[in-house]
Design an enzyme around this catalytic site. Structure first.
Site: not given
Ligand code: CAA
Length: 292
Positions: A118, A139, A151, A189
């Site tokens: 991540s 991800h 992702e 994130n």
């Protein structure tokens, strides 16, 4: 390139979830762990999750038929003929690099390497191998069997056909893939981490209680979980690690860990997994906010 056989490194929460969705999608899956007991634990979780899906009628095959496509191993050589290997081991850059270097000699040369990291740079990981053009980020989100997003992360070295294959693989897993590039935090994130850290700062500044901030975002914005529930769910040590990598990359305050987060981590209060974080989970069905 057609993907038929999938390798997964790590049978923890994320690895077992990735293995599960791959098997549901019809792929042959081999999961590598360091010890059999980690495989047993991960596969038991998969069986529970498959049983829930079967009960709800959301899978077309029986759990047994899906389970039969899942193999566990502690021998890296069993991944030799995988078309794609998705890594979901602990977020430790040296461990990951060591693993990729060893794997590079074992997996067939046209196999694709994908990392579920991540926050660690995909570019740095790919550089530990002799196949940078066949390396990408994939991800996934926790809980993997339920969360629809993946992702797909490209580096400056990723070959177009590899990216396209990985993107299509994400779709075959029943996910909605989004394209992103190797900038720490990717899309989710980049936006989620400052939001969660701001919630902690708001609490530190007396804007509201843990419960009220959670309820405000749940009921005022329609988020499935408030920020403190989500922090405890993701794991405070995981979040803290991500903030360190993101702050190191961007040097911006919005990515820096507030003192309270650091103190919770130092105390070993990692959230749900340790029974204590922003909430106390002594009664898991009825978490109570801690006095912090
Ligand atoms: N497999 C199968 N079924 C599952 C399951 C699993 N692994 N986990 C939960 N379920 C089922 C539950 O049993 C429940 O079934 P019933 O309706 O029959 O009771 C159903 O799914 C819904 O679960 P819950 O009632 O427990 O709770 P919920 O409705 O709030 O949904 C949730 C749970 C999907 C996790 C939801 O709360 C949610 O979307 N939360 C946000 C999660 C999130 O943001 N994840 C991303 C974190 S960030 C990250 O992962 C990346 C990173 O890099 C940090």
């Amino acid at each position: 390139m057609e993907i038929k056989k999938v390798g997964v490194l790590g049978c923890g929460l994320m690895g077992s979830g990735i293995a599960q969705v791959s098997a549901i999608a019809g792929f042959e899956v081999t999961v590598l762990e360091v010890e059999q007991k980690f495989l047993d634990k991960g596969f038991a979780g998969i069986e529970r999750s498959l049983a829930k899906f079967a009960e709800k009628g959301t899978i077309k095959e029986t759990p047994q038929a899906i389970r039969a496509r899942l193999n566990g191993t502690t021998n890296m050589r069993d991944l030799a003929d995988c078309d794609i290997v998705v890594e979901a081991v602990i977020e430790n850059i040296d461990e990951k690099k060591k693993m990729y270097a060893a794997l590079d000699d074992v997996v067939k040369p046209d196999g694709i390497f994908a990392s579920n990291t991540s926050s660690i740079s995909i570019t740095e990981l790919m550089a530990a191998t002799k196949r940078p053009h066949r390396f990408i980020g994939l991800h996934f989100f926790n809980p993997v069997p339920l969360m629809k997003l993946v992702e797909v992360v490209r580096t400056i070295a990723t070959a177009d056909d590899v990216f396209q294959t990985a993107y299509e693989f994400g779709k075959k897993l029943g996910k909605v893939p989004v394209r992103t590039s190797d900038k720490t935090g990717f899309i989710v994130n980049r936006l989620l981490v400052p939001y969660m850290l701001d919630a902690i700062r708001a609490y530190e500044e007396g804007v509201g209680s843990i419960e009220d901030i959670d309820n405000a975002m749940k009921l005022g914005c329609g988020y499935p979980m408030g920020p403190f529930t989500l922090l405890d769910f993701v794991g405070l040590e995981t979040t803290y690690y991500i903030t360190q990598v993101m702050y190191d990359e961007f040097k911006e305050r919005r990515f820096a860990a507030p003192p309270l987060l650091k103190r919770l981590v130092m105390a070993g209060w990692y959230g749900r997994k340790t029974g204590k974080g922003f909430y106390d989970y002594s009664d898991p069905a009825n978490p109570k906010p801690n006095k912090l």
